[in-house]
Motif scaffolding. Sequence first.
Motif, PDB file in Angstrom:
ATOM      1  N   ALA A 100     104.741   7.394  10.266  1.00 56.81           N
ATOM      2  CA  ALA A 100     104.451   8.622   9.513  1.00 56.81           C
ATOM      3  C   ALA A 100     103.518   8.282   8.362  1.00 56.81           C
ATOM      4  O   ALA A 100     103.546   7.163   7.830  1.00 56.81           O
ATOM      5  CB  ALA A 100     105.736   9.242   8.967  1.00 56.81           C
ATOM      6  N   GLU A 101     102.670   9.234   7.973  1.00 54.02           N
ATOM      7  CA  GLU A 101     101.803   8.996   6.822  1.00 54.02           C
ATOM      8  C   GLU A 101     101.605  10.269   6.015  1.00 54.02           C
ATOM      9  O   GLU A 101     101.586  11.384   6.549  1.00 54.02           O
ATOM     10  CB  GLU A 101     100.448   8.412   7.258  1.00 54.02           C
ATOM     11  N   ILE A 102     101.480  10.068   4.700  1.00 50.64           N
ATOM     12  CA  ILE A 102     101.058  11.142   3.798  1.00 50.64           C
ATOM     13  C   ILE A 102      99.850  10.604   3.048  1.00 50.64           C
ATOM     14  O   ILE A 102      99.897   9.524   2.469  1.00 50.64           O
ATOM     15  CB  ILE A 102     102.187  11.542   2.819  1.00 50.64           C
ATOM     16  N   ASP A 103      98.772  11.381   3.095  1.00 50.59           N
ATOM     17  CA  ASP A 103      97.496  10.874   2.576  1.00 50.59           C
ATOM     18  C   ASP A 103      96.928  11.895   1.603  1.00 50.59           C
ATOM     19  O   ASP A 103      96.541  12.980   2.003  1.00 50.59           O
ATOM     20  CB  ASP A 103      96.539  10.674   3.769  1.00 50.59           C
ATOM     21  N   ASN A 104      96.898  11.554   0.325  1.00 53.64           N
ATOM     22  CA  ASN A 104      96.179  12.440  -0.594  1.00 53.64           C
ATOM     23  C   ASN A 104      95.039  11.726  -1.327  1.00 53.64           C
ATOM     24  O   ASN A 104      94.611  12.144  -2.403  1.00 53.64           O
ATOM     25  CB  ASN A 104      97.140  13.157  -1.560  1.00 53.64           C
ATOM     26  N   LEU A 105      94.556  10.638  -0.725  1.00 57.90           N
ATOM     27  CA  LEU A 105      93.373   9.967  -1.277  1.00 57.90           C
ATOM     28  C   LEU A 105      92.152  10.787  -0.870  1.00 57.90           C
ATOM     29  O   LEU A 105      91.941  11.048   0.310  1.00 57.90           O
ATOM     30  CB  LEU A 105      93.233   8.566  -0.686  1.00 57.90           C
ATOM     31  N   SER A 106      91.340  11.138  -1.806  1.00 55.06           N
ATOM     32  CA  SER A 106      90.207  11.998  -1.462  1.00 55.06           C
ATOM     33  C   SER A 106      89.060  11.198  -0.851  1.00 55.06           C
ATOM     34  O   SER A 106      88.216  11.740  -0.165  1.00 55.06           O
ATOM     35  CB  SER A 106      89.720  12.733  -2.705  1.00 55.06           C
ATOM     36  N   ALA A 107      89.024   9.904  -1.089  1.00 59.18           N
ATOM     37  CA  ALA A 107      87.844   9.126  -0.684  1.00 59.18           C
ATOM     38  C   ALA A 107      88.158   8.195   0.480  1.00 59.18           C
ATOM     39  O   ALA A 107      89.303   7.825   0.707  1.00 59.18           O
ATOM     40  CB  ALA A 107      87.356   8.300  -1.863  1.00 59.18           C
ATOM     41  N   LYS A 108      87.135   7.851   1.216  1.00 61.65           N
ATOM     42  CA  LYS A 108      87.224   6.692   2.094  1.00 61.65           C
ATOM     43  C   LYS A 108      87.489   5.485   1.207  1.00 61.65           C
ATOM     44  O   LYS A 108      86.778   5.269   0.228  1.00 61.65           O
ATOM     45  CB  LYS A 108      85.883   6.432   2.798  1.00 61.65           C
ATOM     46  N   THR A 109      88.458   4.692   1.555  1.00 58.24           N
ATOM     47  CA  THR A 109      88.734   3.545   0.687  1.00 58.24           C
ATOM     48  C   THR A 109      88.245   2.232   1.258  1.00 58.24           C
ATOM     49  O   THR A 109      88.267   1.222   0.586  1.00 58.24           O
ATOM     50  CB  THR A 109      90.241   3.416   0.423  1.00 58.24           C
ATOM     51  N   ILE A 110      87.827   2.233   2.490  1.00 56.15           N
ATOM     52  CA  ILE A 110      87.318   0.975   3.061  1.00 56.15           C
ATOM     53  C   ILE A 110      85.912   1.214   3.620  1.00 56.15           C
ATOM     54  O   ILE A 110      84.935   0.993   2.997  1.00 56.15           O
ATOM     55  CB  ILE A 110      88.218   0.484   4.196  1.00 56.15           C
TER      56      ILE A 110
END
Lengths: 262, 262, 262, 262
Positions: free
Chosen positions: B252-262
């Motif tokens: 499961a994942e919850i993602d609230n990062l607005s940017a590509k991080t890699i």
Amino acid sequence: MIQIDDLIKDVQSRFDARNIAVNRVGIRRLRHPFSFENQNVVGYFDMLVNLPENIKGTHMSRFVEILNEQPTVLSIAAIPLWLEKIVSRLQADNGFLQVQFPYFLKKAAPISNTSGWMDYDINLRGIFEKGCAKTYITVVVPVTSLCPCSKEIADYGAHNQRSHVTVTVCVLPGFSLEDLIKCVESTATCELYSILKRADEKAVTERAYDNPKFVEDMVRDIATLLKTLPTIKGYKVSIENFESIHNHSAYAEIDNLSAKTI
Amino acid sequence: MIQIDDLIKDVQSRFDARNIAVNRVGIRRLRHPFSFENQNVVGYFDMLVNLPENIKGTHMSRFVEILNEQPTVLSIAAIPLWLEKIVSRLQADNGFLQVQFPYFLKKAAPISNTSGWMDYDINLRGIFEKGCAKTYITVVVPVTSLCPCSKEIADYGAHNQRSHVTVTVCVLPGFSLEDLIKCVESTATCELYSILKRADEKAVTERAYDNPKFVEDMVRDIATLLKTLPTIKGYKVSIENFESIHNHSAYAEIDNLSAKTI
Amino acid sequence: MIQIDDLIKDVQSRFDARNIAVNRVGIRRLRHPFSFENQNVVGYFDMLVNLPENIKGTHMSRFVEILNEQPTVLSIAAIPLWLEKIVSRLQADNGFLQVQFPYFLKKAAPISNTSGWMDYDINLRGIFEKGCAKTYITVVVPVTSLCPCSKEIADYGAHNQRSHVTVTVCVLPGFSLEDLIKCVESTATCELYSILKRADEKAVTERAYDNPKFVEDMVRDIATLLKTLPTIKGYKVSIENFESIHNHSAYAEIDNLSAKTI
Amino acid sequence: MIQIDDLIKDVQSRFDARNIAVNRVGIRRLRHPFSFENQNVVGYFDMLVNLPENIKGTHMSRFVEILNEQPTVLSIAAIPLWLEKIVSRLQADNGFLQVQFPYFLKKAAPISNTSGWMDYDINLRGIFEKGCAKTYITVVVPVTSLCPCSKEIADYGAHNQRSHVTVTVCVLPGFSLEDLIKCVESTATCELYSILKRADEKAVTERAYDNPKFVEDMVRDIATLLKTLPTIKGYKVSIENFESIHNHSAYAEIDNLSAKTI
């Protein structure tokens, strides 16, 4: 003094009626920071002992305690002492220790003399059986190989690639890991460096072209050198060329180790 | 003073007519020993910069020189300085640094208080773009998960397993890696330890059974805590349960990062 | 008809009071045999959906049922249908499918015409969000790279090595995986083959020496070609040279994909 | 008929003056699609022969030709024929073949009878030496283990986890891979399934709790069964528990194989 665990049933120590001895039992893949011959590194530890036919189980936490009771300091020469500690703490007859970690050598580039750390994968193993401790070490030395056939049949150029030379030896007193690595690097088409300035790149390019070797050539040349090394007893050399013209590897090995090493 | 390389053609610096900028170019998977917040570890370094549309190539050896000119000392807070050094040495506008390494915390077992090193995989990244440096850190925290459905429908027992909680955050001043790890461990079914004596094993077994969580529960509970953390800006949490009843994972994942991080 | 599970509590379907939606939940790393565009291969499947803020959990076994109810037949064009099936069976709004597997092309050697299978790593992904399905494909194409600087500054020879070109594209109707692979291979210093006889080895050695390319050259040349491809929308190209003179990689990337793809 | 290669120098066939035989030389990690006992799979092939002391090199392309001249059909019983083909084509005395691939069994869940593919890692090896062919097979069987100590000392619950049982045997006529896998699964705390409905999950949870086994118990129980198997000659069993309460593994092995198998 009564330990807290003395109040709790010890399932492991019970009698086992199956009458089957277990060759090796213990912990695997425990990652731990330690010092190896004055380098600070991180490695994976396997620590195992034999289990007699009449006992149900070993005491796994003791292996981890051995590693954590003080900062872990390892060396090739100290492997027998580590085996002794394991065997004694676990009240076992045989012991096995395996540590996998990276090792670094400071290397200067051939012309500019700029220096940087080169890394090598190490697998250091100790086996204590029938009262006798043996120490084996495996090192992976990355090198350059350049194909003699490609050089000879082409009008110009020659395919070359990174190769892994994997050497396993049973060590005797006086063994030097650095000497073993240098022995391997000296027999390759060319050795690798972490930093190469342009003058160095010219030198290694020409050195490689002047020094073509099949995987068969390299494995024979290394075996020739290892035969003369007084600080080892037995060796296995295998070489894998990550071919730049194929998506598979060329491979060769010479094995004169009499024992199973793993 | 004339450097040795000044006498040799500099192919990389030539004009490139294709008129295509390269987003990132540099070195990858360079293994190097370093100190991270007073721990001696070994990691893999990626060091990259942008390349303008009119230049043929970058100067790869300079990245390696940066790492080797003195003992490498890293910290989360120092990432912007490292990016500055990379961008300045390579005469670039944008820079990228990624370091992957293990991090250790000394943990005491819950009852016996016996202590040992727990290991966590870290991916520390710095991105310098448009004059602004951002630091991201990813940590993999291994924990125990116990299935609420299994517990509720079975007359006794409950399947449980090792799980990996992977958290990526964009760090702000005051961020503490140790606090982030403890926050994750506190929300899991149970946390892991390197050493557990029998009294501890009893405690973690019961604690796990008392605290069943689906992969969905854990990801929600961690997100709830991360939302309140003032020292991060954005987060992504993913959890993988290495199911003890299947040969695949629950995820499961919850993602609230607005940017590509890699 | 009453199903056997109807008699057992459904913990997953309960109300969840935390009020946090989960972006993606489901199964990961499920290994499964299937047919991909008429090739029989084996791959790892990730199958995920979103979970609304008011429901406790998803029903994991349904994902596995989808794969097992009949022989699995995949194609790039069928990804939207697969997403529809996942979303509908799990009663979800968004769906995600990822399959990682090897793909093979029969290739003839350049002179002898001897043919053999070349293998390529594929990551095929479908994303269904806001009623819209997008298909992304990543392919790793192994090639030869030969260094222009090494060739120019050395009196003879040139270092070369295996490289991995990783291309991710968002596919439009009419996309051909084989065409994408051939496009990448045609822009490299030289392509790889599974079988090369001596006449072929001479040809590829000379072709490589005639065609030196930095990692920066290859990434630009591939981007130039991809820009003109009408069957894709956006691309990311990254190249990693497993340097034959270093133990680390040279790397470059050009990224014009607007979205997070994973 | 003159082959195209006859016009080009054959460097490999030359005389070698070092007088050192090479134990094994050939190709490694060649990925290739094939059929194994009527399953379509993909595997990595190693194909090696010995090289006499007076010859410079082997002919690598011939190994790849053997694989590509017709669709590759493998079975355990056919390994001696493959070794014969390799040795004959390479004009060698000894031959070695190793193929690593996944194998699948259709398994029905214990209560609902829903069926799905379970995957197992296989390493199939043939060794031809001194005129005699031997076939070894290694299979990794993933299972559940539940800790007897945890169950006994805790008031409720018991830690359990996924474990890998790795069995290597030297096969005799009549050997059945499926029987070996079922033998291992029957001795574990519980077996794994790709699909489990709720009624099944209840059953495997209770079965695991009813059947606690240390890593030492499982290795002994499997060895007991293997001793009675008439279609094998020698075995090595190793078990690794990916502990749900630790970040390292518990491990045990029983080894009665007399030969080096790799």
